[in-house]
Design an enzyme around this catalytic site. Sequence first.
Site, PDB file in Angstrom:
ATOM      1  N   CYS A   1      42.705 -56.703 -16.162  1.00 35.15           N
ATOM      2  CA  CYS A   1      41.305 -56.680 -16.208  1.00 35.15           C
ATOM      3  C   CYS A   1      40.814 -56.137 -17.751  1.00 35.15           C
ATOM      4  O   CYS A   1      39.860 -56.527 -18.434  1.00 35.15           O
ATOM      5  CB  CYS A   1      40.422 -56.432 -15.034  1.00 35.15           C
ATOM      6  SG  CYS A   1      40.681 -57.494 -13.596  1.00 35.15           S
TER       7      CYS A   1
ATOM      8  N   HIS B   1      33.032 -55.745 -18.028  1.00 33.00           N
ATOM      9  CA  HIS B   1      34.080 -56.716 -17.483  1.00 33.00           C
ATOM     10  C   HIS B   1      33.259 -57.066 -15.973  1.00 33.00           C
ATOM     11  O   HIS B   1      32.622 -56.168 -15.428  1.00 33.00           O
ATOM     12  CB  HIS B   1      35.217 -55.736 -16.829  1.00 33.00           C
ATOM     13  CG  HIS B   1      36.052 -56.374 -16.016  1.00 33.00           C
ATOM     14  ND1 HIS B   1      36.541 -57.845 -15.873  1.00 33.00           N
ATOM     15  CD2 HIS B   1      36.877 -56.228 -14.540  1.00 33.00           C
ATOM     16  CE1 HIS B   1      37.330 -58.265 -14.839  1.00 33.00           C
ATOM     17  NE2 HIS B   1      37.348 -57.081 -14.170  1.00 33.00           N
TER      18      HIS B   1
ATOM     19  N   ASN C   1      35.243 -62.908 -10.762  1.00 30.51           N
ATOM     20  CA  ASN C   1      36.120 -62.093 -11.754  1.00 30.51           C
ATOM     21  C   ASN C   1      37.079 -62.743 -12.376  1.00 30.51           C
ATOM     22  O   ASN C   1      38.075 -63.397 -11.762  1.00 30.51           O
ATOM     23  CB  ASN C   1      36.647 -60.935 -10.923  1.00 30.51           C
ATOM     24  CG  ASN C   1      37.610 -59.916 -11.535  1.00 30.51           C
ATOM     25  OD1 ASN C   1      37.762 -60.040 -12.625  1.00 30.51           O
ATOM     26  ND2 ASN C   1      37.763 -58.859 -10.821  1.00 30.51           N
TER      27      ASN C   1
END
Length: 323
Positions: free
Chosen positions: A114, A250, A280
């Site tokens: 990520c 993020h 996500n």
Amino acid sequence: MTTRAVVVGCGHYLPERIVENSEFEDSLDTTDEWIRSRSGIERRHFAAEGQTTSDMAARAARNALTQAGLEPGEIDAIIVATSTPDLTFPSAATMVQADLGMTSGFAFDVQAVCAGFVYALSTANALVLSGQARRVLVIGAETFSRIMDWDDRSTCVLFGDGAGAVILEAQEDAGTPQDRGILASDLNSDGRHRDILYVDGGVSTQSTGHLRMQGREVFRHAVEKLAATAEAALAKAGATADEIDWVVPHQANIRIIQGTAKKLGLGMDRVVVTVQDHGNTSAASIPLALSVGEARGQIKRGDLLVTEAIGGGLAWGAVVLRW
């Protein structure tokens, strides 16, 4: 005068299939309300059968090139941040290079889960500052739907697919915090925490594997580490949190986003949030949010931005840039 890596174009791509939270109710012990309350996610996009990470990356790249008014041949390097490449090798970046019709320059992937786009952006900045490239296409792209355990309600409802891209160009400026471009970055990792977020398979284990996560542990690390890396990057840039126009984090979980903003002393009115629509998307989430934030009219030229992310490894970092 100082050389800066300045964003001159951005774009994104999302697969056509939109998956609402309610779709999970037939196969899992979950509800739309449960997912929303714990993550802020309402829907996400899933890649079509046969659609690959490099395909989505190339589509986002073309949109960024169009916005910048550039042709593929004017790009010197491509960096793709991904944990879900099409093949073990070659890199997804070389596949994008071929898809765009580029016959020169160089291309490679970066894998920091990520945090991948932050790592890729920092790497691209280094290429520009060292003179190895004048223009770098930086892409975050993922097909996390391919590594989900569809029986694990704690993880499979959280992730989505997509791609985002930015183009960095070398430009000369005064060398002050008022310059456009990347002003500073801060990168970190700590392999001792690998077991709280990982995929239980890979090439050397001869299995594809599924994503595994200890959600509470990830949350505990995330807020503290994201705020700390953002503050470290701001200090390197000679700026303060009060000067931030937008945090572009993020997009993992709305509670993490809210907690980090609070630690930085910022209201949510200065945070670009897309997690409700994308879920996500790992390394794709920041460039997706940058592109969407600009399209919405939130992010404007001259704005001071902080991007920050944390992912498996653990790996985390932040980049301060003026749009």
